[in-house]
Design a protein around this motif. Structure first.
Motif, short mmCIF file in Angstrom:
data_model
loop_
_atom_site.label_atom_id
_atom_site.label_comp_id
_atom_site.label_asym_id
_atom_site.label_seq_id
_atom_site.Cartn_x
_atom_site.Cartn_y
_atom_site.Cartn_z
N LEU A 96 0.83 -1.21 0.00
CA LEU A 96 0.00 0.00 0.00
C LEU A 96 0.86 1.26 0.00
O LEU A 96 0.52 2.25 -0.66
N LEU A 97 1.98 1.21 0.71
CA LEU A 97 2.88 2.35 0.73
C LEU A 97 3.39 2.65 -0.68
O LEU A 97 3.38 3.81 -1.13
N ALA A 98 3.82 1.62 -1.39
CA ALA A 98 4.34 1.81 -2.75
C ALA A 98 3.26 2.32 -3.68
O ALA A 98 3.49 3.25 -4.48
N ARG A 99 2.08 1.76 -3.59
CA ARG A 99 1.02 2.13 -4.53
C ARG A 99 0.49 3.53 -4.25
O ARG A 99 0.18 4.29 -5.18
N ARG A 100 0.40 3.91 -2.99
CA ARG A 100 -0.06 5.26 -2.68
C ARG A 100 1.01 6.29 -3.03
O ARG A 100 0.69 7.40 -3.45
N GLU A 101 2.25 5.92 -2.85
CA GLU A 101 3.36 6.82 -3.19
C GLU A 101 3.32 7.22 -4.66
O GLU A 101 3.65 8.35 -5.02
N LEU A 102 2.91 6.30 -5.54
CA LEU A 102 2.88 6.54 -6.98
C LEU A 102 1.54 7.07 -7.47
O LEU A 102 1.41 7.39 -8.65
N GLY A 103 0.55 7.16 -6.59
CA GLY A 103 -0.77 7.54 -7.04
C GLY A 103 -1.46 6.45 -7.84
O GLY A 103 -2.30 6.73 -8.70
N ASP A 104 -1.12 5.20 -7.55
CA ASP A 104 -1.67 4.05 -8.27
C ASP A 104 -2.97 3.63 -7.60
O ASP A 104 -3.01 2.71 -6.78
N ARG A 105 -4.06 4.31 -7.96
CA ARG A 105 -5.34 4.06 -7.30
C ARG A 105 -5.88 2.67 -7.62
O ARG A 105 -6.44 2.00 -6.75
N TRP A 106 -5.74 2.23 -8.87
CA TRP A 106 -6.19 0.89 -9.24
C TRP A 106 -5.43 -0.15 -8.43
O TRP A 106 -6.01 -1.09 -7.89
N GLY A 107 -4.12 0.01 -8.33
CA GLY A 107 -3.31 -0.93 -7.57
C GLY A 107 -3.64 -0.89 -6.09
O GLY A 107 -3.64 -1.93 -5.40
N GLU A 108 -3.90 0.30 -5.56
CA GLU A 108 -4.29 0.42 -4.15
C GLU A 108 -5.56 -0.36 -3.88
O GLU A 108 -5.66 -1.10 -2.88
N ALA A 109 -6.54 -0.23 -4.78
CA ALA A 109 -7.78 -0.99 -4.61
C ALA A 109 -7.52 -2.49 -4.67
O ALA A 109 -8.08 -3.27 -3.88
N ASP A 110 -6.65 -2.92 -5.57
CA ASP A 110 -6.31 -4.34 -5.70
C ASP A 110 -5.72 -4.87 -4.39
O ASP A 110 -6.10 -5.95 -3.91
N THR A 111 -4.80 -4.10 -3.81
CA THR A 111 -4.19 -4.52 -2.55
C THR A 111 -5.22 -4.54 -1.42
O THR A 111 -5.22 -5.45 -0.58
N LEU A 112 -6.09 -3.55 -1.38
CA LEU A 112 -7.12 -3.51 -0.33
C LEU A 112 -8.07 -4.70 -0.43
O LEU A 112 -8.48 -5.27 0.59
N ILE A 113 -8.43 -5.08 -1.66
CA ILE A 113 -9.30 -6.24 -1.83
C ILE A 113 -8.63 -7.49 -1.27
O ILE A 113 -9.23 -8.26 -0.50
N MET A 114 -7.38 -7.70 -1.65
CA MET A 114 -6.68 -8.91 -1.22
C MET A 114 -6.38 -8.87 0.27
O MET A 114 -6.39 -9.91 0.94
N ARG A 115 -6.14 -7.68 0.81
CA ARG A 115 -5.95 -7.59 2.26
C ARG A 115 -7.25 -7.93 2.99
O ARG A 115 -7.23 -8.62 4.01
N GLY A 116 -8.36 -7.46 2.47
CA GLY A 116 -9.64 -7.82 3.06
C GLY A 116 -9.87 -9.32 3.04
O GLY A 116 -10.34 -9.91 4.02
N ASP A 117 -9.51 -9.95 1.92
CA ASP A 117 -9.65 -11.41 1.82
C ASP A 117 -8.80 -12.10 2.88
O ASP A 117 -9.20 -13.13 3.44
N ALA A 118 -7.61 -11.55 3.14
CA ALA A 118 -6.71 -12.16 4.13
C ALA A 118 -7.21 -11.93 5.56
O ALA A 118 -6.93 -12.75 6.45
N LEU A 119 -7.95 -10.86 5.77
CA LEU A 119 -8.39 -10.51 7.13
C LEU A 119 -9.72 -11.15 7.51
O LEU A 119 -10.04 -11.23 8.70
N VAL A 120 -10.48 -11.62 6.54
CA VAL A 120 -11.85 -11.98 6.83
C VAL A 120 -11.98 -13.07 7.89
O VAL A 120 -12.92 -13.07 8.69
N GLU A 121 -11.03 -14.00 7.95
CA GLU A 121 -11.09 -15.06 8.96
C GLU A 121 -10.55 -14.60 10.32
O GLU A 121 -10.79 -15.26 11.33
N HIS A 122 -9.83 -13.51 10.34
CA HIS A 122 -9.20 -13.02 11.57
C HIS A 122 -9.93 -11.83 12.17
O HIS A 122 -10.07 -11.74 13.39
N ASP A 123 -10.37 -10.93 11.32
CA ASP A 123 -11.02 -9.70 11.79
C ASP A 123 -12.00 -9.24 10.70
O ASP A 123 -11.65 -8.41 9.85
#
Length: 326
Positions: free
Chosen positions: A248-275
């Motif tokens: 997320l740091l890399a993608r926000r640093e570059l203004g890569d909004r599409w990539g930021e959304a991609d990372t957030l989706i996958m992070r949500g998938d990783a968190l769903v069983e934990h939080d």
């Protein structure tokens, strides 16, 4: 501008600018180049269309191609497609197979991201036929890369790995290390999707080593996201979250909004069983970005949000009864 936005990549060799064309300022940075492209984009789109209409066919196909790095970052899909269609017509009018192949390749990526997979496949294969005919090894490598992404989006990960492996070998032949790293990462992502986590980790580490040497923060964000998802699949949750932070740091640093959304989706998938509450927050943030981009993945994220209950309000956020409440 591409030389500033993505100096590590080797864009196709284009005709030199006309005499008297001013050089870019010496202090042009990534930030100023991106801002310039955003400010001038409407004029650049108009310039492509005018060049095509007036018969300046070389300009009409070259300008969309040199805008590739900006378009791929910002995802202006409608204009991306329209100026490349004008460029394609001009390349064909000029009988320029090299230009036609590049434009077809770039168009295919836009159609793939809009989930028009059959059209993307047709354009990639047309580009490959042209590149085979003219012996464009670098172009063939990039078209194999596009095929790899397409097969991955279609969930045929064996075919994706095969295409990315072919791209990697061609990039090695022409000593194009940034391209090779992208292909290596593609093989790793296919391995991850196939459950071959040890292989995937090796590929991601190899790709990261090259990317960090070349300073390619854009692709680094993509690789770090894949690496994080692999850690999560291996049961290494804390390691996964650390890699998501870096992505997320890399993608926000570059203004890569599409990539930021991609990372957030996958992070949500990783968190769903934990939080589940944090997973919900990640998907909501991704949904906001995808809505701004008119990205077809909004439906995927909405489905995730429907499947996971909304976060429960904390006691402190509940309204305090007034004195008149019984």
């Amino acid at each position: 501008m591409s030389d500033v936005l993505a100096p590590q990549y080797r864009n196709p060799t284009l005709a030199p600018p006309s005499p008297g064309t001013p050089d870019a300022p010496d202090d042009f940075t990534y930030t100023t180049a991106l801002a310039w492209c955003e400010f001038e984009f409407g004029n650049l789109v108009a310039a492509v269309r005018l060049a095509h209409e007036r018969g300046y066919h070389v300009h009409a196909w070259q300008l969309p191609v040199v805008l590739w790095d900006f378009l791929y970052l910002r995802k202006h899909w409608t204009d991306w497609i329209s100026i490349h269609e004008a460029g394609l017509a001009s390349a064909r009018a000029a009988g320029d197979s090299f230009g036609e192949a590049w434009v077809l390749n770039n168009l295919a990526h836009a159609h793939r991201e809009r989930r028009r997979f059959d059209l993307a496949e047709k354009q990639l294969h047309a580009a490959m036929e042209l590149r085979d005919a003219i012996g464009d090894t670098t172009g063939r490598a990039w078209t194999f890369t596009g095929i790899g992404y397409l097969e991955g989006d279609r969930e045929d990960h064996e075919a994706a790995a095969k295409a990315f492996t072919a791209a990697r070998e061609l990039f090695r032949q022409v000593d194009n290390q940034p391209g090779e790293a992208i292909a290596i990462n593609g093989v790793g992502e296919a391995c991850r999707r196939l459950g071959r986590f040890g292989e995937a980790m090796k590929h991601f580490e190899d790709a990261l080593r090259i990317m960090r040497k070349d300073g390619d923060r854009y692709t680094e964000g993509y690789i770090l996201t894949s690496l994080a998802a692999t850690f999560e699949a291996m049961g290494r949750h804390e390691d996964a979250q650390a890699q998501f932070d870096l992505a997320l740091l890399a993608r926000r640093e570059l203004g890569d909004r599409w990539g930021e959304a991609d990372t957030l989706i996958m992070r949500g998938d990783a968190l769903v069983e934990h939080d589940p509450d944090q997973a919900h927050e990640c998907w909501l943030a991704a949904l906001t970005i995808l809505g701004e981009l008119d990205d077809p993945r909004v439906d995927d994220v909405r489905e995730r949000l429907r499947a996971v209950p909304a976060p429960r309000p904390s006691p402190t956020s509940e309204a305090t009864p007034s004195a008149s409440t019984p």
